[in-house]
Design an enzyme around this catalytic site. Structure first.
Site, PDB file in Angstrom:
ATOM      1  CG  ASP A 306      -2.108  -0.849   1.067  1.00 19.26           C
ATOM      2  OD1 ASP A 306      -2.591  -0.910  -0.079  1.00 19.26           O
ATOM      3  OD2 ASP A 306      -2.555  -1.467   2.040  1.00 19.26           O
ATOM      4  CG  ASP A 343      -4.182  23.816   9.194  1.00 21.08           C
ATOM      5  OD1 ASP A 343      -4.702  22.879   9.838  1.00 21.08           O
ATOM      6  OD2 ASP A 343      -4.003  23.781   7.965  1.00 21.08           O
ATOM      7  CD  GLU A 347      -2.688  17.613   4.929  1.00 16.27           C
ATOM      8  OE1 GLU A 347      -3.129  17.779   6.096  1.00 16.27           O
ATOM      9  OE2 GLU A 347      -2.982  16.621   4.231  1.00 16.27           O
ATOM     10  CG  PHE A 373     -10.648  22.753   5.561  1.00 15.05           C
ATOM     11  CD1 PHE A 373      -9.995  23.185   4.415  1.00 15.05           C
ATOM     12  CD2 PHE A 373     -11.503  21.663   5.471  1.00 15.05           C
ATOM     13  CE1 PHE A 373     -10.189  22.533   3.210  1.00 15.05           C
ATOM     14  CE2 PHE A 373     -11.710  21.015   4.271  1.00 15.05           C
ATOM     15  CZ  PHE A 373     -11.048  21.463   3.137  1.00 15.05           C
ATOM     16  NE  ARG A 378     -12.825  22.118  -2.519  1.00  9.21           N
ATOM     17  CZ  ARG A 378     -12.780  22.603  -3.754  1.00  9.21           C
ATOM     18  NH1 ARG A 378     -13.695  23.440  -4.175  1.00  9.21           N
ATOM     19  NH2 ARG A 378     -11.833  22.231  -4.576  1.00  9.21           N
ATOM     20  CB  SER A 380      -8.126  26.897   7.016  1.00  9.53           C
ATOM     21  OG  SER A 380      -6.823  26.521   6.628  1.00  9.53           O
ATOM     22  CE  LYS A 391      -2.828  25.461   5.003  1.00  3.66           C
ATOM     23  NZ  LYS A 391      -3.487  25.726   6.277  1.00  3.66           N
ATOM     24  CG  ASP A 514      -5.253  -1.768   7.826  1.00  3.31           C
ATOM     25  OD1 ASP A 514      -5.790  -1.818   6.693  1.00  3.31           O
ATOM     26  OD2 ASP A 514      -4.834  -0.714   8.331  1.00  3.31           O
ATOM     27  CG  ASP A 518      -6.875  -4.841   2.887  1.00  2.00           C
ATOM     28  OD1 ASP A 518      -7.135  -4.568   1.700  1.00  2.00           O
ATOM     29  OD2 ASP A 518      -6.337  -4.051   3.677  1.00  2.00           O
TER      30      ASP A 518
END
Lengths: 678, 569
Positions: A306, A343, A347, A373, A378, A380, A391, A514, A518
């Site tokens: 993954d 934030d 990210e 956000f 979309r 914040s 942004k 997990d 799967d």
């Protein structure tokens, strides 16, 4: 020689003492039925003892037969000791696990509508029973949460003390017997039979009680048994051939020759190698449900990985801020920083981190309002003193700035394109209603991953990255991480399909997973590694469980599998190569009395026929002890390609196996002669 | 020992490979049932054979029915040959008026020819009628070799298969290899031998008066045709007692070269054919390299043993030039041609000789014996040598292959417990038959009656006989009179074990291999086509063979060698 591993600290004294005791109890022939080589050695040792006793009783010189008999018994004991010490290391781990199991009392719900509860010992629970587990209780059995949410301490299984959240429904509804509920309560439906819970199986595995021979071990055992028969023929027929030449051969000496020729080294160490392999897996916190799975790991041709969590860190990180035309780079960076100060998402934190690394700092302005956000805006940011910083998604920010596409500077459009093409995510930054720059968020490939994939490629293992990303992003990450292939926009069904296609081409596939979805792929894969934190269905389907729930562990599992096989092969080769020197020690000793010309074969210049035979027997016994550390530790695995690896190991254990006994037997002969033992 | 001798050895081996290679490509086509340039002539004959015996040529067989067909075919052949030999006096084409064979000799001889051994307890020129030679023994010279080639085809197909069970059809394979391969090469070789001076006649014996005035009976036979298939089919049973040392069987150095090349060429070719059918050309080349290196090394050892040190009798006669050691050798061939023949014939389960191995120096004769004890795989009998080498390769890969960190595989097939079980069963046959019977014979008075020598050389004679029988070689160490009930019976049993108790496990391996998925090689797969693998396989062959037979050899040729060395000092 026997001190070397004690010093290394790998084995403590208690384990050695227990193993010594166990080596003696394993002398029971019934214990040895699975090991024809050592059983044959024991039979010869018993016969030699009889012959030594007869020699003593008849008053003839008994020093030689007594010594031979002692060393033959020691050969058996050393082999038993090797197995016992490997088992001992697992037992220590099992004992601490067992302690958690014994005391558990379950609160069995007998009438769901009235919540009527009967305290019941854990081992009396049946499949399908529902139990209540409250804060402070130990979960009595493996099961599925049908109601409630709780934080659970799984340290007993994983060694990780931070509690994890378990709740009904979804992929986190599985709980393991032996773990403890720290807060809240849950109702658990028992999914394991008494005695076959995860913990029970784990104890059985580490103790080696449930140990069955793996396919390759079985094949090797057949080879060793076959060689034993060949040498039995060669030695027994010597009586007839010798009689023709006027030589009467002492049965004890023939027995000694037989024992030194049969592959006692690998025969004695084979099960220790297997147990040690499981043990090494356990050390990296991976539990295999069978030795067969460990062996298959060494054979893996294709690794399905993954992307998220295995190849890349789970989160995107800021790697640069492209300033708008006319904006100074540090000003753009500073705007991005202020927009991110409030934030707390990964990210956002990565932008703060990037700014700090570039030496740009800022504080949250006094009286600032943070704008969180939301799915509709979309974006914040912060508002303070009539100023604003934002942004967010590029189109969302542009729309809130009322900028049409044509009004966006060409440099900014190009930056957005470039970031998207490289597989990253562009974010727009605005300060006081003006576009000041583009943040480049990137899926960061874990350090060292590329090198490990290159290693795997050299060993013939192909890596395939599975991701839900679009093909452009997927391709960029794939090339950066150096995987051989990738599957973009993949669904769990795709995983199953890929595994089946690979297997149809005759390849062995390993994967980790997990989620409950799967489970089919985990079951289909030759090596399916389930995460301990994953769904119960996934854990049931896989043949290994990673207690750390670290998907990169697959790479280590493959290495442990290869190491196990290499060790087995190296010891077999060494064992067979040893025989050449033993012939040169014993054959001249046997015949030189009647056929003096055969003295020419005594190229080691051994001092006397008795000393030659005794030295060969002693060497044969000691070499088992000397190789125990190697059997437990395993031959080092190197990712240098099959041809080079073979050449290296063949030189070390093949040519080395030819030469070592010449030196060893000669040295022992010098000691034996000096001490006048023979 | 001189450079011409070495050059002769190298040239002979090189020429054999050069002839065998294209032949192997042709054999692959025959195995695959493809069109050949012989089709216009032979296709009708082939079709007739299938029609006559009711063979459905498109019907495949699994390993069990393939093996059963090979066994039934051999069993029927054995019974018919036994009866024919027992009662040859009642049958036509017996111009010399020979009697029928004794039961034990007929048993021994029938087993011997059916098992492609061609051990001869009798002197051909004084025992066998023309009919027995041509319609009995010669037929088996073809079909016993054909059986080996057929089984090799089945083994090759097993490696090409992917989860299959069809190994081909024994009757079709047998018919095709006999018709398209063995008959044509024998035909051409027979013509070449006739041109080079080998007789071919059905006339009765000629009586001649020698210069001393005594009467001598000169036996005549259709020698050239028998000689050709004797070599090509790795049979080795000669018309004359002294085999290819006889001036009728092998009159000149040229016929010697033709015969020694045809001795090994097809066995080498089988390896090439295996590579093509099993889709493993490079790997087959590695097997070929192992065979060439070992047979070359063996020839070198024999040649050195014969010519490096003078022989004891020469020393006592004051001769110091070891290269003139002609004991047991024909003057027209000399030590080099005798050494290369000895290596090729014992490496190949052929057993024809152009010199007397029993008269070689101990190390020379011992090497010939050891070559057989390695299992007749360098290059071995036609077909049987290949599958023997494949068994060795499986064992080599199994032992050493683990050291690359994968469970072993060979030619894309996993080597697992079942293969190892049958490979070990096959490997056990030789020590059991050779050492078992030798140890009994060594102490059994009735056996020792037939023995000329005492001491190590006597033991070598016993060992050599059982080795030759069990390995289906057929050559003999002079000094043993084997035409007696004990020897004929036990040697016969050894031959049966060596051929059929080996063939069945090999077919079982083929069945198991065919059923496995064909795995694609990766960078992690043990390469079986390079120099390292060649070295590994040589090591396994020598160590495995050496470990089994070293103690026995120590009491025979090895001690004799040291005794000779000591005596010549």
């Amino acid at each position: 020689m026997s001190l070397s591993f004690a010093k290394s600290g790998a084995i403590d004294q208690g384990v050695v003492l227990t193993a010594l005791k166990s080596a003696v109890t394993k002398l029971d022939p019934r214990e040895l039925t699975g090991n024809p080589v050592i059983l044959a050695t024991e039979v010869v040792a018993a016969l030699a003892t009889v012959s030594a006793v007869v020699a003593i009783a008849s008053g003839t010189a008994a020093g030689f037969p007594v010594q031979i008999a002692i060393w033959l018994w020691l050969t058996v004991l050393f082999a038993n000791f090797a197995e016992a010490i490997a088992e001992g290391r697992g037992k220590a781990a099992a004992d601490s696990l067992r302690a958690t199991r014994v005391t558990t009392k379950a609160k069995l719900i007998i009438d769901a509508s009235r919540n009527a509860i009967i305290p019941t010992p854990a081992h009396e629970l049946a499949l399908g029973d529902i139990v209540l587990v409250e804060a402070g209780d130990v979960i009595p059995a493996d099961g599925e949460i049908i109601e409630g949410v709780a934080s659970v301490n799984e340290a007993a299984i994983t060694g990780e003390s931070a509690p994890v959240i378990r709740e009904s429904g979804g992929d986190r509804s599985a709980v393991t017997g032996g773990t403890t509920v720290v807060s809240d309560w849950i109702k658990v439906k028992v999914t394991s039979q008494p005695g076959s819970s995860f913990l029970d199986r784990m104890i059985a595995m580490v103790e080696g009680a449930d140990r069955r021979k793996t396919p390759n071990e079985l094949a090797l055992a057949v080879l060793l048994a076959g060689l034993t028969l060949v040498f039995l023929i060669a030695v027994v027929t010597l009586t007839g051939l010798g009689a023709f030449s006027g030589i009467t051969l002492d049965p004890m000496v023939l027995g000694a020759l037989f024992v030194t020729l049969i592959p006692t080294t690998i025969g004695g160490l084979l099960s220790a190698v297997g147990i040690a392999g499981m043990d090494r897996l356990l050390k990296v916190n991976v539990l295999a449900t069978s030795g067969r799975a460990v062996e298959a790991a060494g054979d893996v041709d294709t690794l399905l990985l993954d992307k998220t969590g295995t190849i890349t860190f789970g989160n995107r990180m800021a790697v640069e801020v492209v300033p708008a035309p006319g904006v100074r780079p540090d000003a753009a960076m500073r705007a991005a920083l202020i927009a991110s100060l409030a934030d707390e998402t990964p990210e956002g934190r990565s932008i703060v981190e990037l700014a700090r690394n570039q030496g740009v700092t800022a504080e949250i302005p006094a009286g600032a309002t943070s704008i969180p956000f939301s799915a509709t805006t979309r974006q914040s940011g912060l508002d303070a003193d009539g100023k604003s910083w934002r942004k967010g998604a590029v189109d969302a920010v542009l729309r809130s700035l009322d900028l049409a596409d044509s009004q966006v500077p060409a440099e900014m459009r190009q930056a957005v394109d470039r970031v998207a093409r490289s597989g990253g995510t562009p974010l727009a930054v605005s300060e006081n209603g003006a576009l000041v720059g583009i943040i480049h968020l990137k899926d960061v490939v874990k350090p060292g991953v590329k090198e490990r994939f290159a290693d795997l490629r050299r060993m013939g293992v192909r890596t395939v990255m599975i991701t839900g990303d679009n093909p452009v992003t997927a391709a960029a990450i794939a090339s950066e991480a150096g995987v051989d292939d990738f599957l973009a926009e993949a669904t769990p069904e795709d995983k199953l399909r890929i595994i089946r296609t690979e297997q149809a081409k005759g390849r062995l596939v390993a994967m980790c997973g997990d989620g409950a979805n799967d489970a089919p792929a985990l079951a289909q894969a030759d090596v399916g590694v389930a995460m301990q934190t994953g769904a119960q269905a996934a854990r049931e389907a896989g043949n290994m469980v990673d207690l750390d729930s670290d998907p990169t562990k697959v790479l280590e599992i493959v290495e442990v599998g290869k190491q196990l096989l290499i060790t087995r092969g190296a010891l077999t080769t060494f064992s067979i190569a040893n025989d050449v020197a033993k012939y040169f020690a014993i054959i001249p000793a046997l015949f030189v009395g009647s056929l003096p010309a055969l003295g020419a074969l005594n190229i080691m210049g051994l001092s006397s026929p008795e000393s030659a035979i005794l030295s060969a027997v002693i060497f044969n016994a000691l070499v088992i002890v000397a190789l125990i550390p190697l059997a437990l530790r395993g031959v080092r695995y190197r990712a240098i390609g099959a041809a080079k690896l073979l050449s290296r190991n063949l030189t070390l254990y093949g040519i080395g196996g030819l030469i070592a006994p010449f030196i060893g037997i000669k040295l022992i002969d010098i000691i034996v002669a000096a001490l006048k033992l023979a | 020992m001189d450079w011409r001798g070495w050059a002769e050895i190298v040239f002979t081996i090189a020429l054999t490979v050069a002839v065998g290679w294209p032949l192997g490509i042709f054999v692959a086509r025959v195995w695959a049932g493809e069109r050949t340039w012989l089709d216009p002539v032979l296709k009708p004959v082939e079709a007739l054979a299938y029609a006559g015996f009711g063979v459905d040529r498109n019907k495949g067989q699994n390993w069990l029915s393939y093996a059963a067909a090979a066994l039934i075919f051999s069993a029927v052949g054995f019974v018919l040959l036994y009866l024919q030999l027992r009662f040859q006096n009642l049958l036509p084409l017996n111009p010399q008026g020979f009697d029928g064979l004794s039961p034990h000799l007929a048993f021994n001889t029938a087993v011997s020819f059916v098992s492609n051994t061609n051990w001869q307890s009798y002197a051909g020129e004084a025992t066998m009628s023309n009919l027995s030679q041509m319609a009995g023994l010669a037929v088996h010279n073809f079909v016993s070799a054909g059986t080996g080639l057929a089984v090799a085809a089945a083994v090759a197909r097993a490696f090409a298969a992917d989860r299959g069970e069809n190994l081909g059809n024994f009757w079709v394979d047998l018919t095709r290899v006999t018709l398209y391969v063995l008959l044509p090469v024998s035909f051409v070789t027979a013509l070449a031998l006739v041109a080079a001076g080998v007789p071919q006649t059905l006339l009765a014996n000629v009586e001649a008066t020698t210069v001393e005035g005594t009467k001598q009976v000169i036996s005549l036979f259709p020698v050239a045709s028998q000689e050709a298939i004797k070599q090509w089919g790795t049979n080795g049973g000669g018309l004359f007692n002294v085999n290819s040392a006889h001036p009728f069987e092998n009159p000149t150095p040229l016929t010697n070269l033709i015969e020694v090349v045809s001795l090994n060429a097809l066995a080498f070719g089988t390896v090439v054919a295996f590579g093509r059918v099993a889709m493993a050309r490079r790997e087959a080349r590695a097997l070929l390299a192992v065979m060439v290196i070992l047979v070359g090394a063996a020839a070198a050892v024999i040649y050195s043993a014969e010519t490096l040190t003078p022989q004891p009798a020469m020393i006592s006669a004051g001769i110091t030039d070891a290269s003139s050691n002609m004991e047991g050798k024909e003057v027209r061939f000399g030590p080099a041609a005798s050494s290369i023949w000895a290596a090729q014939t014992t490496g190949a389960s052929n057993g024809s000789v152009n010199a007397m191995h029993g008269s070689f120096m101990p190390l020379g004769g011992g090497t010939a014996m050891f070559l057989m004890q390695l299992g007749e795989i360098i290059p071995g009998g036609v077909g049987s040598g290949l599958y023997g080498m494949v068994v060795m390769a499986l064992l080599a890969v199994f032992v050493a292959g683990l050291m690359v960190g994968r469970t072993p595989e060979y030619l894309g097939k996993k080597v697992e417990a079942r293969e190892i079980k049958f490979a070990m069963l096959a490997v056990l046959i030789l020590p059991l038959a050779i050492l078992g019977f030798s140890a009994i014979a060594a102490v059994l008075p009735v056996a020792l009656e037939g023995l000329l020598n005492k001491g190590p050389h006597g033991l070598s004679e016993i060992l050599y006989a059982y080795t030759s029988a069990a390995a289906n070689n057929g050559s003999a160490f002079a000094g043993l009179t084997a035409n007696a009930p004990w020897w004929n019976t036990t040697l016969g049993i050894a031959m049966l074990l060596g051929r059929f108790a080996y063939l069945v496990p090999v077919m079982a391996i083929a069945g198991s291999i065919a059923a496995k998925p064909k795995l694609a090689p990766t960078a992690g797969t043990l390469p079986s086509d390079n120099g390292l693998f060649v070295g590994l396989l040589i090591g396994i062959v020598l160590i495995l063979g050496g470990l089994q037979f070293f103690p026995a050899l120590a009491l025979g040729p090895i001690v004799e060698h040291f005794q000779v060395l000591a005596a010549s000092r």
